[in-house]
Design a protein around this motif. Structure first.
Motif, short mmCIF file in Angstrom:
data_model
loop_
_atom_site.label_atom_id
_atom_site.label_comp_id
_atom_site.label_asym_id
_atom_site.label_seq_id
_atom_site.Cartn_x
_atom_site.Cartn_y
_atom_site.Cartn_z
N UNK B 18 0.83 -1.39 -0.04
CA UNK B 18 0.12 0.40 0.36
C UNK B 18 0.80 1.48 0.26
N UNK B 19 0.13 2.32 -0.21
CA UNK B 19 1.02 3.03 -0.28
C UNK B 19 -0.45 4.65 -0.46
N UNK B 20 0.01 6.14 -0.23
CA UNK B 20 -0.31 7.01 -0.46
C UNK B 20 0.49 8.43 -1.20
N UNK B 21 -0.12 8.93 -1.93
CA UNK B 21 0.65 10.10 -3.18
C UNK B 21 0.11 11.22 -2.65
N UNK B 22 0.96 11.91 -2.12
CA UNK B 22 0.53 13.20 -2.28
C UNK B 22 0.41 14.11 -3.09
#
Lengths: 112, 113
Positions: B18-22
């Protein structure tokens, strides 16, 4: 919601030749926006058309909105290498979504 | 003004991660958007927001989540990454909805292997 189709998908021209891309819809559009994306870059807004039959010019670029507001075109006179990129048309999404729906774009390739 | 900024510029994920794009904008725009662009294709809307605390689904929301706690920030969360999510992700903002020009960030190129 609204949808727009763009043709051609690719266009190869010799530097100095003219170029035209077309954006078509089966339904009446409230507006058309045009964007340019350079290779490896992000889309950049060029112009918006909202009136039937509207024609706008930016130097060598001419933008038209059809009388029935179902089609639009972007014409570039005497292409230069700096015109290379993908040209997208976009219209208001409609259908309750307050954003833009983009066409698939026309890739302009210029041969020196 | 920096306009619309995105981090990271590039990322490689393994399947299932999983990851978050800012995404952030400093133009005080109410509307913010997330698009994905597959090679040689147009832009597809994933999610959009009309203001802090308000988000809505776009054309291709499955596999993504968003939040909008402030006017400036609009992060995109990928849960359980899949190869089909390999794409370039663009964040954009506009003063209002579909009759206003959109300002795009530089994009995040994501590869899922």
């Amino acid at each position: 919601g609204q949808q727009v189709m763009q043709i051609p998908q690719y266009q190869h021209v010799q530097e100095g030749e003219d170029f035209t891309t077309y954006c078509n819809s089966s339904t009446t559009l409230s507006n058309i926006q045009w964007y340019k994306q350079r290779p490896g870059g992000h889309p950049v807004f060029l112009i918006q058309l909202v009136k039937s039959g509207e024609v706008k010019k930016q130097k060598r670029l001419t933008f038209q909105f059809g009388e029935a507001k179902k089609n639009s075109s972007l014409h570039i006179t005497a292409t230069q290498t700096t015109d290379v990129g993908t040209y997208f048309c976009a219209c208001h999404s409609g259908g309750g979504a307050d954003g833009l729906t983009f066409g698939k774009g026309t890739h302009l390739i210029i041969q020196p | 003004n920096a306009g619309v900024t995105q981090t990271p510029k590039f990322r490689i994920l393994k399947i299932g991660q999983s990851m978050t794009l800012q995404c952030a904008q400093d133009m005080n725009h109410n509307y913010m958007y997330w698009y994905r662009q597959d090679p040689g294709m147009g832009l597809k809307l994933i999610y959009y927001s009309v203001g802090a605390g308000i988000t809505d689904k776009g054309e291709v929301p499955n596999g993504y989540n968003v939040s909008r706690s402030t006017t400036e920030d609009f992060p995109l969360r990928l849960e359980l990454a899949a190869p089909s999510q390999t794409s370039v992700y663009f964040c954009a903002s506009s003063q209002a909805g579909g009759y206003y020009e959109q300002y795009f960030g530089p994009g995040t190129r994501l590869t899922v292997t």
